[in-house]
Structures are given as C-alpha cells and as structure tokens.
Scaffold this motif. Sequence first.
Motif, PDB file in Angstrom:
ATOM      1  N   LEU A 198       1.024  -1.119  -0.035  1.00 58.96           N
ATOM      2  CA  LEU A 198      -0.097   0.053  -0.003  1.00 58.96           C
ATOM      3  C   LEU A 198       1.073   1.188  -0.132  1.00 58.96           C
ATOM      4  O   LEU A 198       1.574   1.565   0.944  1.00 58.96           O
ATOM      5  N   GLY A 199       0.894   1.922  -0.938  1.00 58.59           N
ATOM      6  CA  GLY A 199       1.542   3.157  -1.262  1.00 58.59           C
ATOM      7  C   GLY A 199       0.917   4.323  -0.286  1.00 58.59           C
ATOM      8  O   GLY A 199      -0.361   4.064   0.114  1.00 58.59           O
ATOM      9  N   ILE A 200       1.563   5.377   0.026  1.00 59.60           N
ATOM     10  CA  ILE A 200       1.042   6.687   0.662  1.00 59.60           C
ATOM     11  C   ILE A 200      -0.024   7.172   0.193  1.00 59.60           C
ATOM     12  O   ILE A 200      -1.000   7.685   1.068  1.00 59.60           O
ATOM     13  N   LYS A 201      -0.092   7.394  -0.984  1.00 60.79           N
ATOM     14  CA  LYS A 201      -1.413   7.782  -1.781  1.00 60.79           C
ATOM     15  C   LYS A 201      -2.566   6.874  -1.486  1.00 60.79           C
ATOM     16  O   LYS A 201      -3.746   7.519  -1.168  1.00 60.79           O
ATOM     17  N   LYS A 202      -2.417   5.893  -1.654  1.00 63.75           N
ATOM     18  CA  LYS A 202      -3.315   4.774  -1.475  1.00 63.75           C
ATOM     19  C   LYS A 202      -4.093   4.720   0.074  1.00 63.75           C
ATOM     20  O   LYS A 202      -5.019   4.764   0.506  1.00 63.75           O
ATOM     21  N   ARG A 203      -2.779   5.006   1.009  1.00 62.00           N
ATOM     22  CA  ARG A 203      -3.438   4.964   2.431  1.00 62.00           C
ATOM     23  C   ARG A 203      -4.098   6.123   2.859  1.00 62.00           C
ATOM     24  O   ARG A 203      -5.025   6.229   3.605  1.00 62.00           O
ATOM     25  N   LYS A 204      -3.667   7.171   2.251  1.00 57.54           N
ATOM     26  CA  LYS A 204      -4.224   8.790   2.499  1.00 57.54           C
ATOM     27  C   LYS A 204      -5.520   8.717   1.823  1.00 57.54           C
ATOM     28  O   LYS A 204      -6.402   9.110   2.637  1.00 57.54           O
ATOM     29  N   LEU A 205      -5.929   7.814   0.712  1.00 54.42           N
ATOM     30  CA  LEU A 205      -7.258   8.086   0.193  1.00 54.42           C
ATOM     31  C   LEU A 205      -7.959   7.117   1.080  1.00 54.42           C
ATOM     32  O   LEU A 205      -9.241   7.560   1.221  1.00 54.42           O
ATOM     33  N   MET A 206      -7.743   6.096   1.597  1.00 55.41           N
ATOM     34  CA  MET A 206      -8.499   5.145   2.388  1.00 55.41           C
ATOM     35  C   MET A 206      -8.742   5.909   3.746  1.00 55.41           C
ATOM     36  O   MET A 206      -9.785   5.623   4.514  1.00 55.41           O
ATOM     37  N   ILE A 207      -7.657   6.616   4.420  1.00 57.26           N
ATOM     38  CA  ILE A 207      -7.952   7.345   5.319  1.00 57.26           C
ATOM     39  C   ILE A 207      -9.433   8.468   5.401  1.00 57.26           C
ATOM     40  O   ILE A 207     -10.291   8.519   6.102  1.00 57.26           O
ATOM     41  N   ALA A 208      -8.851   9.304   4.334  1.00 57.42           N
ATOM     42  CA  ALA A 208     -10.059  10.007   4.094  1.00 57.42           C
ATOM     43  C   ALA A 208     -11.361   9.596   3.733  1.00 57.42           C
ATOM     44  O   ALA A 208     -12.317  10.120   4.243  1.00 57.42           O
ATOM     45  N   THR A 209     -11.374   8.273   2.974  1.00 59.04           N
ATOM     46  CA  THR A 209     -12.834   7.632   2.966  1.00 59.04           C
ATOM     47  C   THR A 209     -13.125   7.324   4.299  1.00 59.04           C
ATOM     48  O   THR A 209     -14.435   7.677   4.592  1.00 59.04           O
ATOM     49  N   ALA A 210     -12.504   6.735   5.300  1.00 56.15           N
ATOM     50  CA  ALA A 210     -12.913   6.351   6.495  1.00 56.15           C
ATOM     51  C   ALA A 210     -13.547   7.666   7.254  1.00 56.15           C
ATOM     52  O   ALA A 210     -14.758   7.711   7.989  1.00 56.15           O
ATOM     53  N   GLU A 211     -12.724   8.675   7.208  1.00 52.99           N
ATOM     54  CA  GLU A 211     -13.334   9.867   7.724  1.00 52.99           C
ATOM     55  C   GLU A 211     -14.873  10.670   7.390  1.00 52.99           C
ATOM     56  O   GLU A 211     -15.560  10.923   7.899  1.00 52.99           O
ATOM     57  N   ARG A 212     -14.795  10.445   5.758  1.00 53.96           N
ATOM     58  CA  ARG A 212     -15.847  10.779   5.312  1.00 53.96           C
ATOM     59  C   ARG A 212     -17.166  10.099   5.542  1.00 53.96           C
ATOM     60  O   ARG A 212     -18.229  10.482   5.585  1.00 53.96           O
ATOM     61  N   LEU A 213     -16.957   8.777   5.695  1.00 57.05           N
ATOM     62  CA  LEU A 213     -18.102   7.949   5.885  1.00 57.05           C
ATOM     63  C   LEU A 213     -18.194   7.394   7.250  1.00 57.05           C
ATOM     64  O   LEU A 213     -19.375   6.749   7.677  1.00 57.05           O
ATOM     65  N   ARG A 214     -17.522   8.131   8.161  1.00 58.97           N
ATOM     66  CA  ARG A 214     -17.769   7.912   9.656  1.00 58.97           C
ATOM     67  C   ARG A 214     -19.156   8.440   9.947  1.00 58.97           C
ATOM     68  O   ARG A 214     -19.820   9.437   9.598  1.00 58.97           O
ATOM     69  N   GLY A 215     -20.136   7.393  10.393  1.00 61.36           N
ATOM     70  CA  GLY A 215     -21.526   7.778  10.936  1.00 61.36           C
ATOM     71  C   GLY A 215     -22.325   7.544   9.868  1.00 61.36           C
ATOM     72  O   GLY A 215     -23.707   7.457  10.215  1.00 61.36           O
ATOM     73  N   LYS A 216     -22.053   7.010   8.828  1.00 61.06           N
ATOM     74  CA  LYS A 216     -22.909   6.607   7.769  1.00 61.06           C
ATOM     75  C   LYS A 216     -23.257   5.171   7.990  1.00 61.06           C
ATOM     76  O   LYS A 216     -22.635   4.467   8.481  1.00 61.06           O
ATOM     77  N   ALA A 217     -24.680   4.921   7.522  1.00 61.15           N
ATOM     78  CA  ALA A 217     -25.271   3.683   7.794  1.00 61.15           C
ATOM     79  C   ALA A 217     -26.039   3.150   6.434  1.00 61.15           C
ATOM     80  O   ALA A 217     -26.455   3.946   5.791  1.00 61.15           O
ATOM     81  N   ILE A 218     -26.138   2.012   6.256  1.00 58.87           N
ATOM     82  CA  ILE A 218     -26.873   1.339   5.018  1.00 58.87           C
ATOM     83  C   ILE A 218     -27.950   0.185   5.706  1.00 58.87           C
ATOM     84  O   ILE A 218     -27.558  -0.329   6.666  1.00 58.87           O
ATOM     85  N   ILE A 219     -28.935   0.236   5.063  1.00 55.77           N
ATOM     86  CA  ILE A 219     -29.849  -0.671   5.429  1.00 55.77           C
ATOM     87  C   ILE A 219     -29.930  -1.769   4.231  1.00 55.77           C
ATOM     88  O   ILE A 219     -30.084  -1.308   2.930  1.00 55.77           O
ATOM     89  N   ILE A 220     -29.988  -2.919   4.420  1.00 54.25           N
ATOM     90  CA  ILE A 220     -30.115  -3.998   3.822  1.00 54.25           C
ATOM     91  C   ILE A 220     -30.914  -5.256   3.973  1.00 54.25           C
ATOM     92  O   ILE A 220     -31.273  -5.465   5.388  1.00 54.25           O
ATOM     93  N   ALA A 221     -31.762  -5.550   3.260  1.00 45.35           N
ATOM     94  CA  ALA A 221     -32.870  -6.586   3.505  1.00 45.35           C
ATOM     95  C   ALA A 221     -33.161  -7.453   2.160  1.00 45.35           C
ATOM     96  O   ALA A 221     -33.165  -7.044   1.265  1.00 45.35           O
ATOM     97  N   ASP A 222     -33.085  -8.534   2.554  1.00 46.12           N
ATOM     98  CA  ASP A 222     -33.106  -9.706   1.119  1.00 46.12           C
ATOM     99  C   ASP A 222     -32.264  -9.499   0.021  1.00 46.12           C
ATOM    100  O   ASP A 222     -32.582  -9.555  -1.077  1.00 46.12           O
ATOM    101  N   GLY A 223     -30.887  -9.050   0.490  1.00 48.15           N
ATOM    102  CA  GLY A 223     -30.031  -8.856  -0.532  1.00 48.15           C
ATOM    103  C   GLY A 223     -29.944  -7.857  -1.473  1.00 48.15           C
ATOM    104  O   GLY A 223     -29.433  -7.694  -2.352  1.00 48.15           O
ATOM    105  N   ARG A 224     -30.534  -6.927  -0.781  1.00 48.98           N
ATOM    106  CA  ARG A 224     -31.013  -5.416  -1.497  1.00 48.98           C
ATOM    107  C   ARG A 224     -30.434  -4.304  -0.536  1.00 48.98           C
ATOM    108  O   ARG A 224     -30.881  -4.547   0.580  1.00 48.98           O
ATOM    109  N   VAL A 225     -29.763  -3.434  -1.268  1.00 54.82           N
ATOM    110  CA  VAL A 225     -29.485  -2.035  -0.255  1.00 54.82           C
ATOM    111  C   VAL A 225     -30.933  -1.186  -0.346  1.00 54.82           C
ATOM    112  O   VAL A 225     -31.155  -0.811  -1.362  1.00 54.82           O
ATOM    113  N   ILE A 226     -31.370  -0.896   0.636  1.00 59.21           N
ATOM    114  CA  ILE A 226     -32.567  -0.304   0.946  1.00 59.21           C
ATOM    115  C   ILE A 226     -32.434   1.363   0.939  1.00 59.21           C
ATOM    116  O   ILE A 226     -33.191   1.963   0.064  1.00 59.21           O
TER     117      ILE A 226
END
Length: 105
Positions: free
Chosen positions: A60-88
């Motif tokens: 994992l290069g530094i750019k990839k790690r920075k991108l994944m850290i930014a993604t984790a920060e951006r998605l903090r607190g996000k939730a998804i609901i899944i039922a019957d194999g579908r994202v609701i």
Amino acid sequence: MSNLTITNHASRRLQQRGMKQADIDFILTQGTEVDAEKIMLTDRDARRVIKGLKEPRAGLGIKKRKLMIATAERLRGKAIIIADGRVITAYHNTRRRPIRHQRSR
C-alpha cells in the motif's frame, strides 16, 4: 461490488448523500452490524481503520493509504440498510446515544 442489488430508492439516496457503490463495500467490510438489517461505520470502526493505515504496509503506497483514511473520515457515521440481498437506503446516523425510556410515575 458484492452480490447486493441497489434499489431505486437507495440509488437516489446514495446520490443525494454523495456516496458511491465503493462506499457501500467499504461500510460492509469495515463497519459494524448494528442489527439484522443495519450496518454502520461507527467512530470506533473509523479510528481502527485509520490507526491500521497510519502504519506503513507492504503493498500500500502512501497515496492509497491517504485515500483510504479520507474515505474512513468521510463515511464515519454513515449507515446502510440491507434486506433480502438489496440495499434499501443509506443515511448519516445523527443519533449518538441510545434513547432512554423514562419511568412512568
């Protein structure tokens, strides 16, 4: 993406919230199952991901790690609901503490 189908409703909500299908995969792999249908990237999950990415890793290069850290920060607190194999739907969970029920007197 995993074997999940995205409903029309979920597709609109993802677009409204600036989320991509890759974000769903990130939440599924790194998030916490809150109940049978809800998966959320909690603060604890985000901290764990970020802590693991701050240490240099082979492959994992530094750019990839920075991108994944930014993604984790951006998605903090996000939730998804899944039922019957579908994202609701997908949303940002604003409730930080469980609801306390008051005693009846």
